[in-house]
Structures are given as C-alpha cells and as structure tokens.
Design an enzyme around this catalytic site. Sequence first.
Site, PDB file in Angstrom:
ATOM      1  N   ASN A   1      -6.516  -2.893   1.328  1.00 20.30           N
ATOM      2  CA  ASN A   1      -6.397  -4.350   1.411  1.00 20.30           C
ATOM      3  C   ASN A   1      -7.791  -4.928   1.595  1.00 20.30           C
ATOM      4  O   ASN A   1      -8.572  -4.428   2.407  1.00 20.30           O
ATOM      5  CB  ASN A   1      -5.555  -4.762   2.628  1.00 20.30           C
ATOM      6  CG  ASN A   1      -4.069  -4.549   2.415  1.00 20.30           C
ATOM      7  OD1 ASN A   1      -3.619  -4.349   1.294  1.00 20.30           O
ATOM      8  ND2 ASN A   1      -3.305  -4.589   3.494  1.00 20.30           N
TER       9      ASN A   1
ATOM     10  N   ARG B   1       0.812  -1.219   0.000  1.00 23.78           N
ATOM     11  CA  ARG B   1       0.000   0.000   0.000  1.00 23.78           C
ATOM     12  C   ARG B   1       0.848   1.274   0.000  1.00 23.78           C
ATOM     13  O   ARG B   1       0.576   2.195  -0.771  1.00 23.78           O
ATOM     14  CB  ARG B   1      -0.984  -0.016   1.174  1.00 23.78           C
ATOM     15  CG  ARG B   1      -2.164  -0.948   0.946  1.00 23.78           C
ATOM     16  CD  ARG B   1      -3.111  -0.944   2.125  1.00 23.78           C
ATOM     17  NE  ARG B   1      -2.453  -1.402   3.340  1.00 23.78           N
ATOM     18  CZ  ARG B   1      -3.008  -1.350   4.543  1.00 23.78           C
ATOM     19  NH1 ARG B   1      -4.223  -0.843   4.704  1.00 23.78           N
ATOM     20  NH2 ARG B   1      -2.366  -1.799   5.595  1.00 23.78           N
TER      21      ARG B   1
END
EC number: 6.2.-.-
Length: 758
Positions: free
Chosen positions: A38, A20
């Site tokens: 996620n 990320r």
Amino acid sequence: MSLRRQHYRILGTVQGVGFRPFVYRHATENALTGNVLNDANGVAIEVQGTPGQLAAFEDAMRNQLPPLAKVDHLSIEEHPVNRDEAQFTILESSGKQDAQVALATDKASCDDCLNDIRNPDSRYFNYPFTNCTNCGPRYTIIRDLPYDRPNTAMAGFRMCPECAREYKDPLNRRYHAQPVSCPHCGPQLSWRKSNGQPIAVTDPLLHCCTQLAKGKIIAIKGLGGYHLMCDATSDLAVDTLRRRKRRPSKPLAVMVKDRASAEGLVKGTPEEWAMLCSQERPITLMRTLDSGALAPSVAPGIDRLGLFLPYTPIHQLLLERLERPLVATSANLSGEPVITELSQLVDKLGHVVDGILDHDRPILNACDDSVVQVVGGRPQWWRLARGVAPQTERLATQAGCTTLAVGAQQKNRLALAFGQRAITSPHIGDLDNLATEGYFEHTLSQLQRIYDLKVERLVTDLHPGYGSSQWAQNLARRRELPLLQVQHHHAHILAVMAEHQYTNKVLGFAFDGTGLGDDGQMWGGEVMLADTRGYTRLHYLKPFRLIGGEQAIKHPVRVALSLMFQHYSLEEVQASGWPQKFGIKDMALKNMHLMWQRGINAPYSSSMGRLFDAMACFLQLCRETDFDGQAGMLLEAAAEQCPDREVNLLSLPASIGPIIDTAPLVHQMMTLGHSKLDTATWARAFVNAVAQMMVSLMARYPDYPVVLSGGVMMNRCLLERLQATMGEHQARWLWPERTAVNDGSIAQGQLWYALNQE
C-alpha cells in the site's frame, strides 16, 4: 523458461478492503514471485512469471475483486526480470506523500462474521465487535493514512496472540483488518446511567434488552455515533421519546433484525429489498403495510417507513435477543450532528434517555445513517453518509489546484478536488448552530490531514447569509485565495452533470424550497438551460410574497394567503371562507394583507417547494410544519391514496413567455371548498398538473438531456408520473444515482463548475 515482470498501479478503494491478501493469494496460486504494498496512491504490485501465469493473475485483478474493493484505474508496465527473486511477499505500507487513495466506507457485518458471533464454538461467540477485511468500521475509525492500525481508533488496543496470528496471516480473512479484536483484547460494552455513571452488570447487552422491553429509552453507541432506541411496537415508548426529544411528528426510522421481520412491516420491489439488504445498510423508504405491528406514532400521516437492518454485531445481537423492531433515531439535538462522545450525550440528551449502552472504541469521525428511496427501480439518495460516503471519484484530468466547495446552508456536505481525485464528505447537516459549524470544520480538517492538503481555491453559494459562504469568504480574505460563487439552482443541476461527467447544455428543472437568485430574490421553481459555463433562466414560477419571511416556511398558511392576495382583494379572500378554515382571525388576516401589500418582511419567491406547501394547506393537510419537507410528504401520502392515477382537474400552464402562472391553480383552489371530491383526488390532480407542465416544457427543448433536481424531486408521486408521461424524453434523463437530490448535492455542483473553468 520465458519470464516477464510486470508492475501494476491500482487506484481506487483498495486499502482496508483485503486487497493485499487478495493479491497475495492469486500470486501464490499462479506461482508468481514479486511483492505488493500500500502506498499513498493505492496499491503497487510487482509480479513475475510466465505469460500464462501473468494472464491468469491479470484476469483476477480485473474480474475477481474483493467484496468491498472498487478499482478506478489499473495500469500495467513491463519491468526488467529479477532472476534472484524466489517468492511473493507483502511489503510494509509506504508514506502518504501526495496521497490519492480512496477512503473506504463503513460496511455492515458480513455473513461469515455473523456466523462467528452465533457459533458457541467460535472465540468470537457473542462478541459485539467482530469484523474482518470484508466488513466493519473504516472511515469512522481512521485518523490518518496509510490505513494501518496505529492510524486508527484501534491504536490503543493491543492484539492478543491469537488475533495477531490471524492479522498476520495473508490467507486469513482477518489479515490486516485494522479493527480486528476479540473478547480478550478488544473493545468492551458497558452499561451507564443517564448521567454517564457506570453501573456494573454481568451482561450489558442483555441488560439493555431488558430495559428496552420495559419501554425505556436507551442511547446506544454504534459505528458513527449514538442512536436513541426504544420499542417500536409500544405507543407509550415512542410517545415518550417524542415528548422528551421535542420531536412531535417527524418520522422515526425503525431497525429490524432481518428481511423476514421487515416483510411483516413493509412491502417493496426487488430493487428496494436489494437496497435494504445491501452491505451499505441505508435507511430505505418503503411502503408501510397496514399490519398494526408498529406504534402509529412512528410515522404519523406518512405512508412510508424508513427501515433498516443491523449493520454491526451490537445491533444484530440486540435485535436477535429482543425479537421486536426498534426505533433507531440519531442521538442529537434538532439540526445538530449526531453525538459521538459520552460527555456530549449526557450534557445534551441525559434528560431524554433512561440508560446508555456504551463502549470504549473511540469514534474519530461522526457519520449519520444514509437514507435512500427507490423510484422506478433506481436509487434516489436523500442522505449520503454511513456506508456510502465519503465518496471518491477519479477525475478525467488533473485538477489545476486544490479546490474546496463548501456547499449550502441546509444538508451541508463538503467537496474537495486535488490531483485526479474528487472527494465529497458524508452528510454534515444544517449550519444553523455552533455544533454543526464545528463538525463542518472537523470534517474539513480531517480530510486535509489525511491527504496532506492545503486549500488553494474556494467555491461557495451566492447567498451571503449562508454559514458556509461566510466561512469561505473569511478564509479567502485571510489567505488571499481566489473564490468562485455558483448560483444555488445552477449548482443543483451541475451536481447531476458531475455524476455523469457531462459538460454540455442540459434542460434543468431545479425545484426546491429556496435559494438566492441572481436578481436578489428567492428562487426555487427554475427551468434552466445550463452547462458548466453558466445558464439561462428559461422559465420560472410566478413569484409570490412570503409573508413573514422565514415564518412562511414554518406556516404554509401564509403562502396560501399570499397566493390568494395575488389574485383576489382582501374582501374577496374574507368572503371565500378560507381564513376561517385556516384558523386565521380577522385582525391577523388584515395584518398579513398589509405586510403583503407593502412588502413588509415579505420577500418575493418563485419556490415550487412553497407552492407544494400551500397546496397541502388548502387540502387541510398541514397548517404549520414541524420539520423540513413535512407538507410535501403529507401531500404525497394523500396523492398515493387516489385510485385514479390519470385525474386531470388542475392546470399549471407554462405560457410562451418565461412565467409559469399560478393563477388557474389559485382560482381552482378558491372554489375547492364547494367540491365533493376528496383530498386524495385533489392531491393527485396537483401532482399531475406539475408533471404535465414539466413534460410540456421538455417538448419545447427536444435536443437537450433532462436533469431534475432539488428537494421537490424527492416526491415519489411526481417522479413516477414523469416516468409514465415523459415518453422519448426518458432516454435523455440524467438520473442521479450517486448524488443527493436535495441540498446535499450542492458542493458537488459547485466543484464541477470550478473544475470546468480551468
């Protein structure tokens, strides 16, 4: 300005590996808006910008991944533009419905973190739990998905303000590194007596070094369990460890602080050095240097050393302070899984250790050290565990139902298929005791909980006595589940085919110690024409009796006698002088001959592994074994000493029919005592004879790819001889680079069979 909006779906090892922040950095660098999160399947990204900005972002997603990330699937869809969006954000993780994400494996400390623990100006100086998104524990600390701190072993450690700031900063390498902590808020080391009682010391790590330098045996808690460690240069320390643990001769792994230290102990190829220094940090088998630097009792009679480098700051700090190699063997009773709990350690090994270097971060999932050798530049895995497992593979098509393959009795692993995922667990061990059976069930329940799975179909070995088979049969009866059975050696071949996603026919050589055949006999010297639907047994080693059944595995002399009884009378065997060389008295010889003659506890076997054992016995290398594969290892070490790689004194002919006849070999062995040739020459001649037999069979079936599997294929001399003599068959060799060559692969083969019956 022309804007476009794209939705990315990325599957693979993309959680807990800094994905990320990697996305955030490239999105902001390219002035894109959108978000990343996620979810149960992996990572979902929304990005919006000009075509040029989006092209640069896509290039990064495909070609500039974080060090620990592995992308199995990347898809891009066009979405409607959102003109009210002003920035790029990281969203909170979503739930785990129908989870498909790959579990990240534990990785060794990265260079940045090692620099931190060595830097007196860093707040991580000498902190033994330093990590970031590019390294540290993953699988061993996860309890559930999504992979966020509350679902890990770090849930009980509240971050201090400084750690929280780093954890929340997308541009910091510790962003959302779930194990992140420092001396003020994280796990701590402690020193304990062998009975588990804590002892107050100023610096537990320094105290541990002092005790190791004195020759003490210390249990040290690491990532996936405890190690038993001692000074590898001290004969007294190593002998003490062997005596207390009742492990008289099995080779012990050695840990050194860096490559420079390793170069004083072993020599290796560039590929071996690369494997040793990889972030997976497996125990790498390398050729020992005759430097005298290690105690001879570390690996008696073996010309290879299992060597590995530190993979946690604890180990790194320990070895840098101590400045000497350390034996580092798993803390467990023989055949049981590695110990993860202090109470178990004290109960089972308190009498073995002189002290315990402990810490308070829980180990949720035990994970032993991985073991690998490199042959001809290619890795061959003996144990797939820490750093490389669990293994997650993307399936080409959806699995019809959630399928569990339960593997073999020895070196057990589990394999699950669901959705478009196949997951194989880390090494579990031999299912010969309650502890390993409990670990088997814990591993399964953990994977089921993480992925919210309910098993709908089971796959087992044919052998009804395997603990894994019995467990699966009981579950199938209770829940009325379909159950498939796969012959052991067919599963060996299928495992390699699974790695290569291959379904057509192959010429498979499955050579190992034992496995139940379709005819109820013990197989192990099998040449098969196999595919995912079934197999034909083309050739096999001429069956011989195992006198005493299981006793013949531990006492190769029984196999050697059985082979002689097969071709000579009792009187001829007595007159040959071999019983005297074997230390067998007359009455014992007659009793064994009677057992052989009448088939009393003397089942037939076609095992190539047992033939290797018998040869080691004939060469006076091993009369009885202390550990699995010992006779084969000693035979290999002897063969390595032969300067003539082409020696051709023995034959193991594969006739036109199915039987590979041992008679010429046994006849030659009967006269071995009159030969002036040395042991190394005979050992090399035997390996060459096996290789020549295999190559001659390959020539009969030129249209099929070749698969080599089973524990016998761990013999480096045999593999190198095959590489040198296979010729054009090399191009058709399906080599297992991510699959264990021994029984650790059986579950993967079973699963591949089941998936291809749909």
